[in-house]
Design an enzyme around this catalytic site. Structure first.
Site, mmCIF file in Angstrom:
data_model
loop_
_atom_site.group_PDB
_atom_site.id
_atom_site.type_symbol
_atom_site.label_atom_id
_atom_site.label_comp_id
_atom_site.label_asym_id
_atom_site.label_seq_id
_atom_site.Cartn_x
_atom_site.Cartn_y
_atom_site.Cartn_z
ATOM 1 N N ASP A 17 -1.614 1.731 -7.546
ATOM 2 C CA ASP A 17 -2.859 1.645 -8.297
ATOM 3 C C ASP A 17 -3.848 0.841 -7.428
ATOM 4 O O ASP A 17 -3.424 0.120 -6.522
ATOM 5 C CB ASP A 17 -2.571 0.932 -9.625
ATOM 6 C CG ASP A 17 -3.825 0.638 -10.412
ATOM 7 O OD1 ASP A 17 -4.710 1.508 -10.483
ATOM 8 O OD2 ASP A 17 -3.921 -0.486 -10.967
ATOM 9 N N ASP A 19 -7.376 -0.913 -8.622
ATOM 10 C CA ASP A 19 -7.996 -2.081 -9.267
ATOM 11 C C ASP A 19 -6.940 -2.968 -9.929
ATOM 12 O O ASP A 19 -6.162 -2.508 -10.761
ATOM 13 C CB ASP A 19 -9.027 -1.626 -10.312
ATOM 14 C CG ASP A 19 -10.172 -0.838 -9.684
ATOM 15 O OD1 ASP A 19 -10.689 -1.275 -8.639
ATOM 16 O OD2 ASP A 19 -10.522 0.232 -10.225
HETATM 17 MG MG LIG Z 1 -5.247 -1.330 -12.395
#
Ligand SMILES: [Mg+2]
Length: 183
Positions: A17, A19
């Site tokens: 992932d 962010d």
């Molecule tokens: Mg995230």
């Protein structure tokens, strides 16, 4: 069961992932330009190490700021080009970035937690084995995405306590460095 039992090697794929894992999440807003992108601590040396272990490393990221018209695909590509440049300067590697511009309410197959971005990666890189893949993220949506595709899941625990609903989380660590140290 520890991560060491998997004996991670070049047959393995890592899905990251973005962010909250690679860069600091901006609460209530999106990273719209490079000056707003801040690598989290220890991420660059950690990705360098991960690049020596895993055969393939992908980023899978929901970016509904695009769907909302707050930023453009071009803005996102500029950020990603700079991000990859910095990762490579530090000796690391990202094989491909998959992003979803879709809005949450569209419930698109291409937006996490649905597994469309994993299927797209498998289409691009048929050698991916989801049983030898790890999804590393900081939300239950990431964990669900990983499980939907048949991967192992690792949660990077942020400030909010996340409970292991339905056993979606296989392992959890405070940050990416702790994950690297456990491999
Ligand atoms: Mg995230």
């Amino acid at each position: 069961m520890s991560l060491k039992n998997y004996h991670i090697n070049k047959d393995w794929t890592l899905f990251l992932d973005r962010d909250g894992v690679i860069n600091e999440q901006i609460l209530g807003d999106y990273v719209k330009k490079w000056s707003e992108f801040k690598f989290k601590n220890d991420v660059l040396p950690s990705i360098k190490k991960l690049s020596t272990l895993f055969g393939r490393i992908f980023i899978v990221t929901n970016q509904q700021g695009i769907g909302k018209g707050i930023m453009t695909v071009d803005d996102l590509n500029k950020i990603h080009n700079k991000m990859v440049e910095e990762i490579e300067k530090a000796g690391g590697r990202i094989d491909k970035i998959y992003f979803s511009p879709k809005l949450e309410k569209e419930n698109s197959e291409m937006r996490k937690p649905n597994p469309g971005m994993a299927m797209k990666a498998k289409n691009d890189f048929p050698e991916i084995d989801f049983e030898r893949s790890i999804m590393l993220g900081d939300s239950m949506s990431d964990m669900q995405f990983g499980k939907n595709a048949g991967m192992k899941t690792v949660l990077i625990q942020g400030k909010n306590k996340i409970y292991n609903i339905s056993g979606l989380i296989d392992f959890r660590f405070k940050n990416i460095k702790e994950f690297v140290d456990a491999l």
